[in-house]
Design an enzyme around this catalytic site. Structure first.
Site, mmCIF file in Angstrom:
data_model
loop_
_atom_site.group_PDB
_atom_site.id
_atom_site.type_symbol
_atom_site.label_atom_id
_atom_site.label_comp_id
_atom_site.label_asym_id
_atom_site.label_seq_id
_atom_site.Cartn_x
_atom_site.Cartn_y
_atom_site.Cartn_z
ATOM 1 N N GLY A 99 -30.240 3.089 -31.514
ATOM 2 C CA GLY A 99 -29.231 2.021 -31.529
ATOM 3 C C GLY A 99 -29.814 0.769 -32.186
ATOM 4 N N HIS A 100 -31.029 0.388 -31.773
ATOM 5 C CA HIS A 100 -31.686 -0.774 -32.395
ATOM 6 C C HIS A 100 -31.942 -0.506 -33.874
ATOM 7 C CE1 HIS A 100 -33.262 -1.281 -28.132
ATOM 8 N NE2 HIS A 100 -32.690 -2.436 -28.368
HETATM 9 O O1 PAF Z 1 -29.327 -6.907 -25.801
HETATM 10 C C1 PAF Z 1 -30.513 -7.229 -25.558
HETATM 11 O O2 PAF Z 1 -31.442 -6.474 -25.788
HETATM 12 C C2 PAF Z 1 -30.802 -8.604 -24.966
HETATM 13 O O3 PAF Z 1 -29.811 -8.981 -24.068
HETATM 14 C C3 PAF Z 1 -31.022 -9.689 -26.035
HETATM 15 C C4 PAF Z 1 -29.771 -9.925 -26.848
HETATM 16 C C5 PAF Z 1 -32.173 -9.292 -26.947
HETATM 17 C C6 PAF Z 1 -31.384 -11.011 -25.366
HETATM 18 O O4 PAF Z 1 -32.547 -10.911 -24.608
#
Ligand code: PAF
Length: 277
Positions: free
Chosen positions: A38-39
């Site tokens: 996903g990332h």
């Molecule tokens: O979605 C996430 O991983 C976190 O909530 C974020 C946006 C990096 C903020 O810490």
């Protein structure tokens, strides 16, 4: 360009200013590490929209309302960096807790729209922590774009609001939820599911799909959600709700752009998901 690793606000500011001085654009992908596909899809998206990509890795203590969730949050900097480099991101910004929240830190960003419902009703204060760190990251990095996944739809809603309300000059880009082959929405927390729970976990998405099908066949939203809730007997369901995707208002009849939101616990792991209806 080889992946640069920077750990201070001064360094990330200087690097981004240097890139921008060349007339190039920068996209930020904020993460808490534990990177999954996903990332990685967000990093790919960031590469499509901007010339340079910064991936931040920071496990934000302010957004954890449960200390054991913070302690057990998956973290593997080495593996994350390998993935980021492989995808061709340019800078990994990995600040320490002290760098982000120095002594005497006493400011919170609080968004008052899209709260008291869904995850905020079950994790009070969580979104204040998210809004605070995301605002800080936006100001620290100074990127032109920031990419977020639709899996955390309420988070996305709140971040869009804060950017508009605080006139932060950054464009928010969203990307669809990435799923495992069996339909489970990808999440860093999935790594904490036991082997047997991992097999059961896709039932949440299946139940959501069943709600969608029942609603489309004319069954009321209330009845369809009730049927699914009863079918999820291995889970402790927190909510199954259909809301308007734009204003997050609760819907009793389906209409264009509405979404089904779900959160449920399975063996000590909280799973969330949402789909368009
Ligand atoms: O979605 C996430 O991983 C976190 O909530 C974020 C946006 C990096 C903020 O810490």
């Amino acid at each position: 360009m080889k992946l640069e690793i920077v750990r201070t606000v001064k360094e990330i500011r200087d690097q981004v200013l240097e890139i921008k001085a060349k007339g190039k654009t920068v996209a930020l992908v904020p993460t808490m590490g534990g990177l999954h596909d996903g990332h990685l899809s967000l990093i790919k998206k960031a590469k499509e929209v901007a010339d340079y990509v910064v991936v931040s890795i920071f496990i934000n203590p302010k957004q954890f309302n449960n200390p054991s969730d913070l302690e057990t949050y998956p973290s593997n900097e080495k593996a994350d960096l390998k993935n980021i480099e492989h995808l061709g991101a340019d800078i990994a910004f990995i600040p320490s807790v002290k760098e982000v929240y120095p002594d005497k830190f006493a400011t919170d960003v609080k968004v008052t729209a899209g709260i008291d419902i869904l995850c905020d009703a079950h994790r009070p204060g969580h979104f204040d922590g998210v809004a605070t760190v995301v605002t800080k990251l936006f100001l620290q990095v100074g990127a032109d774009f920031a990419c977020f996944g639709e899996k955390d739809y309420q988070q996305l809603f709140i971040i869009k609001r804060l950017v508009a309300d605080l006139n932060i000059p950054i464009k928010i880009i969203s990307a669809p939820t990435v799923r495992e082959k069996d339909g489970l929405a990808m999440s860093s927390r999935n790594a904490r599911l036991s082997k047997s729970d991992r097999k059961i976990a896709p039932q949440l998405q299946q139940a959501m799909q069943a709600i969608k099908d029942e609603i489309h066949s004319g069954i009321s939203i209330e009845k369809a959600c009730d049927n699914a809730w009863k079918s999820l007997d291995s889970f402790t369901v927190e909510y199954l709700e259909v809301r308007c995707g734009e204003k997050m208002v609760l819907m009793d009849k389906p209409s264009e752009g509405c979404r089904l939101f779900a959160a449920a616990w399975l063996g000590g792991v909280r799973l969330i998901d949402n789909i368009e209806i």
